[in-house]
Write a protein that holds these residues in place. Structure first.
Motif, PDB file in Angstrom:
ATOM      1  N   ARG A  75       1.014  -1.185   0.102  1.00  0.00           N
ATOM      2  CA  ARG A  75       0.025   0.015   0.169  1.00  0.00           C
ATOM      3  C   ARG A  75       0.859   1.385   0.055  1.00  0.00           C
ATOM      4  NH1 ARG A  75      -4.091   0.250   4.447  1.00  0.00           N
ATOM      5  NH2 ARG A  75      -4.766   1.792   3.211  1.00  0.00           N
ATOM      6  N   GLU A  76       2.035   1.233   0.751  1.00  0.00           N
ATOM      7  CA  GLU A  76       2.774   2.349   0.636  1.00  0.00           C
ATOM      8  C   GLU A  76       3.621   2.532  -0.802  1.00  0.00           C
ATOM      9  OE1 GLU A  76       5.027   2.901   4.739  1.00  0.00           O
ATOM     10  OE2 GLU A  76       4.666   0.952   4.370  1.00  0.00           O
ATOM     11  N   SER A  94       2.686   1.336  -3.481  1.00  0.00           N
ATOM     12  CA  SER A  94       1.710   1.706  -4.786  1.00  0.00           C
ATOM     13  C   SER A  94       1.471   3.211  -4.632  1.00  0.00           C
ATOM     14  CB  SER A  94       0.660   1.000  -4.644  1.00  0.00           C
ATOM     15  OG  SER A  94      -0.383   1.258  -3.459  1.00  0.00           O
ATOM     16  N   GLU A 121      -0.687   4.242  -2.296  1.00  0.00           N
ATOM     17  CA  GLU A 121      -2.210   4.294  -1.660  1.00  0.00           C
ATOM     18  C   GLU A 121      -2.058   5.108  -0.394  1.00  0.00           C
ATOM     19  OE1 GLU A 121      -5.430   1.383   0.179  1.00  0.00           O
ATOM     20  OE2 GLU A 121      -4.295   0.621  -1.478  1.00  0.00           O
TER      21      GLU A 121
END
Length: 183
Positions: A73-74, A76, A78
């Motif tokens: 998530r980091e 990418s 997001e």
């Protein structure tokens, strides 16, 4: 988190066989009469840290592998993972680490069996890293990457192991939103 950063500092200073220990242990450093610890004043492993400016020159090196140990998530973009980091994203050339941010889950409450399990997981999921002479690890600010370097050292994954000092935090502040974004 603090233990990983301190252990990485000792690694940078040139101490060999640095391990993050569980529990209390004897500190094998020279103590001054006042009780403070005396550490060397210069690094025996200056290559163990790299700045954002120095990193740019490494992008063209075919014997260097760039590894981002943040969560997907980091990586990418997001989320940033930190309240004080304004923008999400990633640094060019850095590949997502297949361990998916596992270093952020490791804390001081590990058992020896859990620590061995993490090392085995890293051994299984990073076998092609040995083809590189230098591995450069990065995360949001540097502590997860410090732990990754200590694990990589334990597994002898490369001749030179490096942490990008200040990681995505500094990179995003200096290059992400400016006209001087490197290639």
């Amino acid at each position: 988190m603090v233990a990983a950063r301190f252990a990485w500092l000792l690694y940078w200073l040139g101490y060999s066989q640095i391990k993050v220990m569980i529990g209390r242990t004897h500190i094998p450093f020279e103590m001054s009469p006042s009780g403070s610890i005396r550490l060397p004043t210069s690094s025996r492993r200056p290559q163990a840290v790299i700045t954002c400016d120095e990193l740019i020159s490494q992008f063209s090196c075919s014997t260097t592998k760039f590894i981002d140990v943040r969560t997907y998530r980091e990586y990418s973009g997001e989320i940033t993972g930190y309240s004080y980091i304004k923008t999400g994203g990633r640094i060019p050339h850095f590949e997502f680490d297949p361990l998916d941010g596992i270093y952020g889950e490791i804390d001081g409450n590990l058992t020896w069996q859990e620590l061995q399990g993490y090392l085995e997981l890293m051994r299984q999921r990073s076998p092609n890293y040995r083809q590189y002479k230098r591995l450069i690890y990065m995360c949001g600010t540097g502590w997860r990457a410090s732990l990754a370097v200590l694990f990589a050292d334990e597994l002898s994954l490369a001749d030179t192991l490096t942490v990008l000092d200040s990681g995505w935090y500094e990179w995003s502040e200096r290059f992400r939103n400016s006209s001087c974004t490197p290639p």
